[in-house]
Design a protein around this motif. Structure first.
Motif, PDB file in Angstrom:
ATOM      1  N   HIS A  59      27.911  20.839   5.011  1.00  0.00           N
ATOM      2  CA  HIS A  59      27.189  19.653   4.557  1.00  0.00           C
ATOM      3  C   HIS A  59      27.720  18.433   5.295  1.00  0.00           C
ATOM      4  CE1 HIS A  59      25.228  21.984   1.579  1.00  0.00           C
ATOM      5  NE2 HIS A  59      26.291  22.185   0.851  1.00  0.00           N
ATOM      6  N   ASP A  60      29.042  18.454   5.590  1.00  0.00           N
ATOM      7  CA  ASP A  60      29.667  17.302   6.249  1.00  0.00           C
ATOM      8  C   ASP A  60      29.116  17.080   7.641  1.00  0.00           C
ATOM      9  OD1 ASP A  60      33.028  17.857   4.857  1.00  0.00           O
ATOM     10  OD2 ASP A  60      31.180  17.070   3.987  1.00  0.00           O
ATOM     11  N   ASN A  90      26.081  18.630   8.604  1.00  0.00           N
ATOM     12  CA  ASN A  90      24.647  18.952   8.599  1.00  0.00           C
ATOM     13  C   ASN A  90      24.312  20.109   9.529  1.00  0.00           C
ATOM     14  OD1 ASN A  90      23.465  16.795   6.841  1.00  0.00           O
ATOM     15  ND2 ASN A  90      24.493  15.505   8.336  1.00  0.00           N
ATOM     16  N   ARG A  91      25.015  21.215   9.332  1.00  0.00           N
ATOM     17  CA  ARG A  91      24.753  22.394  10.151  1.00  0.00           C
ATOM     18  C   ARG A  91      24.568  23.611   9.246  1.00  0.00           C
ATOM     19  NH1 ARG A  91      23.879  19.174  13.257  1.00  0.00           N
ATOM     20  NH2 ARG A  91      24.813  18.701  15.283  1.00  0.00           N
ATOM     21  N   GLU A  92      23.648  24.503   9.627  1.00  0.00           N
ATOM     22  CA  GLU A  92      23.571  25.770   8.925  1.00  0.00           C
ATOM     23  C   GLU A  92      22.974  26.825   9.844  1.00  0.00           C
ATOM     24  OE1 GLU A  92      21.137  25.262   5.425  1.00  0.00           O
ATOM     25  OE2 GLU A  92      19.509  26.369   6.325  1.00  0.00           O
ATOM     26  N   LYS A  93      23.596  27.992   9.853  1.00  0.00           N
ATOM     27  CA  LYS A  93      23.121  29.063  10.730  1.00  0.00           C
ATOM     28  C   LYS A  93      23.495  30.420  10.161  1.00  0.00           C
ATOM     29  CE  LYS A  93      22.769  30.375  15.528  1.00  0.00           C
ATOM     30  NZ  LYS A  93      22.684  29.788  16.860  1.00  0.00           N
ATOM     31  N   ILE A 145      27.057  27.035  17.957  1.00  0.00           N
ATOM     32  CA  ILE A 145      26.682  25.917  17.095  1.00  0.00           C
ATOM     33  C   ILE A 145      27.247  24.644  17.697  1.00  0.00           C
ATOM     34  CG2 ILE A 145      26.898  24.913  14.789  1.00  0.00           C
ATOM     35  CD1 ILE A 145      27.319  27.789  13.754  1.00  0.00           C
ATOM     36  N   PHE A 146      26.355  23.727  18.093  1.00  0.00           N
ATOM     37  CA  PHE A 146      26.806  22.473  18.682  1.00  0.00           C
ATOM     38  C   PHE A 146      27.100  21.452  17.590  1.00  0.00           C
ATOM     39  CE2 PHE A 146      26.259  22.964  23.221  1.00  0.00           C
ATOM     40  CZ  PHE A 146      25.460  24.092  23.296  1.00  0.00           C
ATOM     41  N   ILE A 147      28.215  20.766  17.721  1.00  0.00           N
ATOM     42  CA  ILE A 147      28.534  19.673  16.797  1.00  0.00           C
ATOM     43  C   ILE A 147      28.987  18.469  17.619  1.00  0.00           C
ATOM     44  CG2 ILE A 147      29.156  21.124  14.839  1.00  0.00           C
ATOM     45  CD1 ILE A 147      32.073  20.745  15.573  1.00  0.00           C
ATOM     46  N   GLY A 148      28.926  17.306  16.987  1.00  0.00           N
ATOM     47  CA  GLY A 148      29.397  16.096  17.648  1.00  0.00           C
ATOM     48  C   GLY A 148      28.344  15.451  18.515  1.00  0.00           C
ATOM     49  N   PRO A 149      28.559  14.240  19.012  1.00  0.00           N
ATOM     50  CA  PRO A 149      29.812  13.495  18.892  1.00  0.00           C
ATOM     51  C   PRO A 149      30.109  13.048  17.458  1.00  0.00           C
ATOM     52  CG  PRO A 149      28.344  12.524  20.536  1.00  0.00           C
ATOM     53  CD  PRO A 149      27.552  13.550  19.810  1.00  0.00           C
ATOM     54  N   TYR A 187      35.892  17.533   8.566  1.00  0.00           N
ATOM     55  CA  TYR A 187      34.550  17.986   8.226  1.00  0.00           C
ATOM     56  C   TYR A 187      34.636  19.445   7.779  1.00  0.00           C
ATOM     57  CZ  TYR A 187      33.303  13.851  10.948  1.00  0.00           C
ATOM     58  OH  TYR A 187      33.186  12.567  11.425  1.00  0.00           O
ATOM     59  N   GLN A 226      17.697  30.904  17.045  1.00  0.00           N
ATOM     60  CA  GLN A 226      17.433  30.673  15.618  1.00  0.00           C
ATOM     61  C   GLN A 226      17.089  29.210  15.374  1.00  0.00           C
ATOM     62  OE1 GLN A 226      20.045  30.805  11.703  1.00  0.00           O
ATOM     63  NE2 GLN A 226      20.364  32.643  12.925  1.00  0.00           N
ATOM     64  N   ASN A 247      17.550  18.119  13.106  1.00  0.00           N
ATOM     65  CA  ASN A 247      18.924  18.593  12.924  1.00  0.00           C
ATOM     66  C   ASN A 247      19.158  19.894  13.663  1.00  0.00           C
ATOM     67  OD1 ASN A 247      20.972  17.316  11.670  1.00  0.00           O
ATOM     68  ND2 ASN A 247      20.782  18.398   9.734  1.00  0.00           N
ATOM     69  N   GLN A 281      21.704  20.955  16.547  1.00  0.00           N
ATOM     70  CA  GLN A 281      22.585  22.116  16.405  1.00  0.00           C
ATOM     71  C   GLN A 281      22.493  22.981  17.657  1.00  0.00           C
ATOM     72  OE1 GLN A 281      22.777  23.802  12.395  1.00  0.00           O
ATOM     73  NE2 GLN A 281      22.549  25.823  13.312  1.00  0.00           N
ATOM     74  N   GLN A 318      24.454  10.407  16.032  1.00  0.00           N
ATOM     75  CA  GLN A 318      25.085  11.340  15.110  1.00  0.00           C
ATOM     76  C   GLN A 318      25.959  10.651  14.076  1.00  0.00           C
ATOM     77  OE1 GLN A 318      24.654  14.795  15.124  1.00  0.00           O
ATOM     78  NE2 GLN A 318      25.150  15.597  17.130  1.00  0.00           N
ATOM     79  N   ASP A 330      25.428  17.782  -1.974  1.00  0.00           N
ATOM     80  CA  ASP A 330      24.376  18.641  -1.432  1.00  0.00           C
ATOM     81  C   ASP A 330      24.363  20.004  -2.102  1.00  0.00           C
ATOM     82  OD1 ASP A 330      24.877  17.353   1.879  1.00  0.00           O
ATOM     83  OD2 ASP A 330      23.186  17.004   0.527  1.00  0.00           O
ATOM     84  N   GLN A 368      25.113  13.133   3.422  1.00  0.00           N
ATOM     85  CA  GLN A 368      25.752  12.510   4.590  1.00  0.00           C
ATOM     86  C   GLN A 368      24.779  12.506   5.768  1.00  0.00           C
ATOM     87  OE1 GLN A 368      29.940  13.928   5.092  1.00  0.00           O
ATOM     88  NE2 GLN A 368      29.331  15.340   3.481  1.00  0.00           N
TER      89      GLN A 368
END
Lengths: 107, 278
Positions: A63-64, A66-69, A79-83, A89, B66, B200, B204, B212, B224, B241
């Motif tokens: 949730h911190d 905003n990713r889910e897979k 899974i890409f995160i950032g910047p 997180y 995905q 989003n 990802q 971001q 959430d 967030q």
């Protein structure tokens, strides 16, 4: 024709440069993340490479960030995160929340 | 059994709420139950297919298949919901007053129903595939006896469906005069939330890694993972967030939808003289 070339150039420029992104591996085994603390630099786009060594699927979720897979058993997921700004997180495995917990520490 | 129940329930909430809203938004339209049912059925079949090919989808497109798939179906759902709202802005008045459909309105009505049925199918497909994969995982691991797992899954599904029914019945309490406006808003917010979620997924997958920064953090007020948080996540796109990008896409989607509704809504009444376009 000029417009088409300009558009093409812009599209190529906007395409992510996968080769340059730093990778951070995480393994899922026995419904636990390892490592469960991942340190990444601030203000940088990075790639988490999550390998699910269990036979059962897991849903990597944060949730911190905003990713889910969903990661099927035996699969590896990018899974890409950032910047991201400096801070912590959390992420977790939604299918096994009791044991699958971890965090990304951005310095 | 409880863990299975909770997880299945959380996944099903999104689909259940969407079905409830769609059913309320199409009240008075003939055969809408049939269309929605077909939507649910095709969504369920799609969910099984996606679950079976989850590995292949995941590894496609350099490991971000995905995300691109999710982006694609969510973007499609946003387009369908937008289309429905624009169509309702044009023809909604007749339906709200339950006048008979004549001529082209019937054909348009069917297309609008198909658009909404597609939205239902997409929602069921997305959540359903996660449920199928999750239950498959439990069956594989042998952690719970098949019976207990099935029970937890069915009860979780039931609760999610109950939430959808509650949404539907709650919306029906609204007078027909206002129902059109209320469901129009709910569909717009639904679409805006989906659009933000879709972008989003793009991020990802490594695209558009901009904007971001977290705009706010209300996870201590409404998390959430709480039931209300999850419900609001579906209904209005609530995120504890949100990133600047999510907010930008959310607001842009609302603006686009209402602008299109303004532009194409309210076909001129035959009583007025033919006016030049303004």
């Amino acid at each position: 024709m000029k417009h088409a070339l300009l558009t093409l150039a812009l599209v190529i420029a906007a395409t992510p440069a996968f080769a340059e992104t730093k990778e951070f591996p995480i393994t899922i085994k026995d419904h636990k993340f390892s490592p469960d603390v991942v340190e990444i630099p601030a203000d940088t786009k990075v790639k988490l490479v999550v390998k699910n060594e269990d036979t059962t699927p897991e849903e990597f979720e944060s949730h911190d960030m905003n990713r889910e897979k969903v990661i099927p058993g035996g699969s590896t997921a990018n899974i890409f995160i950032g910047p991201l700004k400096a801070g912590e997180y959390k992420f977790f495995g939604e299918f096994n929340e009791a044991t699958a917990q971890g965090k990304v520490v951005v310095k | 059994m409880l863990a299975t129940l909770i997880i299945v329930f959380r996944e099903v909430i999104e689909a259940g709420l969407i079905i409830g809203i769609v059913m309320a938004a199409t009240r008075g339209v003939a055969k809408r139950g049939m269309y929605v049912s077909y939507g649910v059925l095709s969504g369920f079949i799609g969910a099984c297919v996606v679950a079976i090919f989850a590995g292949a989808i995941s590894e496609a497109m350099e490991g971000v298949g995905q995300e691109l798939f999710n982006f694609g179906i969510l973007a499609t759902a946003v387009a369908m919901l937008t289309w429905h709202n624009v169509w309702m802005a044009r023809h909604g008045r007749e339906i709200a007053m339950q006048m008979k459909h004549v001529g082209e309105d019937v054909a348009h009505g069917r297309r609008s129903l198909m658009a909404l049925a597609a939205v239902v199918a997409i929602a069921v497909l997305r959540e359903g595939s996660e449920v199928v994969l999750f239950l498959y995982g439990i069956a594989l691991s042998g952690k719970e006896s098949e019976g207990m797992m099935l029970l937890g899954g069915v009860v979780g599904l039931g609760f999610g469906a109950a939430l959808g029914v509650a949404m539907y019945l709650g919306l029906l309490k609204i007078h027909s005069r206002h129902l059109f406006a209320v469901t129009g808003w709910m569909i717009a917010l639904l679409a805006a939330g989906m659009a933000a979620q879709a972008v989003n997924y793009l991020q990802q997958a490594g695209y558009l890694a901009v904007l971001q920064e977290k705009v706010w953090d209300t996870s201590h007020i409404l998390s959430d993972s709480s039931l209300l948080g999850a419900t609001l996540h579906t209904l209005i796109g609530y995120s504890a967030q949100p990133t600047a990008m999510q907010l930008a896409v959310y607001l842009s989607t609302l603006i686009i939808i209402f602008t299109l509704m303004r532009l194409f809504g309210h076909a001129p009444s035959p009583a007025k003289p033919a006016a030049a376009t303004s």
